[in-house]
Design an enzyme around this catalytic site. Structure first.
Site, PDB file in Angstrom:
ATOM      1  N   GLU A 162       0.829  -1.218   0.000  1.00 14.82           N
ATOM      2  CA  GLU A 162       0.000   0.000   0.000  1.00 14.82           C
ATOM      3  C   GLU A 162       0.861   1.263   0.000  1.00 14.82           C
ATOM      4  O   GLU A 162       0.502   2.256  -0.615  1.00 14.82           O
ATOM      5  CB  GLU A 162      -0.936   0.017   1.217  1.00 14.82           C
ATOM      6  CG  GLU A 162      -1.982  -1.064   1.225  1.00 14.82           C
ATOM      7  CD  GLU A 162      -3.093  -0.855   0.224  1.00 14.82           C
ATOM      8  OE1 GLU A 162      -3.197   0.240  -0.382  1.00 14.82           O
ATOM      9  OE2 GLU A 162      -3.880  -1.800   0.028  1.00 14.82           O
TER      10      GLU A 162
ATOM     11  N   ASP B 208      -7.797   6.492  -4.810  1.00 13.65           N
ATOM     12  CA  ASP B 208      -7.134   5.271  -5.270  1.00 13.65           C
ATOM     13  C   ASP B 208      -7.458   5.050  -6.751  1.00 13.65           C
ATOM     14  O   ASP B 208      -8.183   5.850  -7.352  1.00 13.65           O
ATOM     15  CB  ASP B 208      -7.521   4.089  -4.376  1.00 13.65           C
ATOM     16  CG  ASP B 208      -8.908   3.538  -4.620  1.00 13.65           C
ATOM     17  OD1 ASP B 208      -9.648   4.066  -5.489  1.00 13.65           O
ATOM     18  OD2 ASP B 208      -9.275   2.564  -3.948  1.00 13.65           O
TER      19      ASP B 208
END
Length: 152
Positions: free
Chosen positions: A25, A34
């Site tokens: 991540e 995202d």
């Protein structure tokens, strides 16, 4: 297995999952969108995030620890077979990424609970798409999760 043994085992798996999730991540202290447009912060957290939000490194670390415990509990509730720490860590990482409901409904979980560990672990590489787009980062993540899942 005693409650103490389960807690120690879970702690080991969460520690492994923490490294895995943090690696894939990455740390982003300011909220961002995202690849599919979901507001995200820290190490991929999407809960109650809004653009413009900022968190310190310490806040991000605490958030990751808190969330991974939630995901570990969710994995424990639905997996009915014993798991080695690496497999448990892989499934915690996977569930953190795809969500608890997606894990609960997955063929991966059905195969795992039916005793088909290899078949279950081999489901992981199928989860590399976000809104129909194959993401290279997910390909790498799933391969690492699969590798850990296959450790007996």
């Amino acid at each position: 297995m005693s409650i103490k043994s389960r807690l120690i085992g879970s702690s080991v798996s969460i520690a492994l999952a923490t490294g895995l999730v943090a690696n894939f991540e990455g740390l982003r202290q300011y909220a961002y969108l995202d690849p599919v447009g979901i507001p995200t912060i820290c190490y991929g957290s999407t809960s109650r995030v809004h653009l413009g939000q900022y968190k310190s490194k310490e806040e991000c670390q605490k958030l990751l620890e808190t969330e991974l415990k939630i995901y570990a509990d969710a994995v424990h509730k639905v997996v009915k077979v014993p798991m080695a720490h690496p497999r448990e860590a892989a499934l915690i990482s996977f569930t953190y990424n795809v969500g608890i409901e997606n894990f609960r409904r997955s063929t991966l979980l059905k195969k795992l609970n039916a005793g088909d560990t290899i078949g279950a672990c081999n489901e992981l590489p199928k989860w590399v798409y976000a809104r129909g787009v194959k993401l290279p980062g997910l390909v790498k993540r799933r391969e690492k999760e699969r590798e850990l899942c296959l450790i007996f």
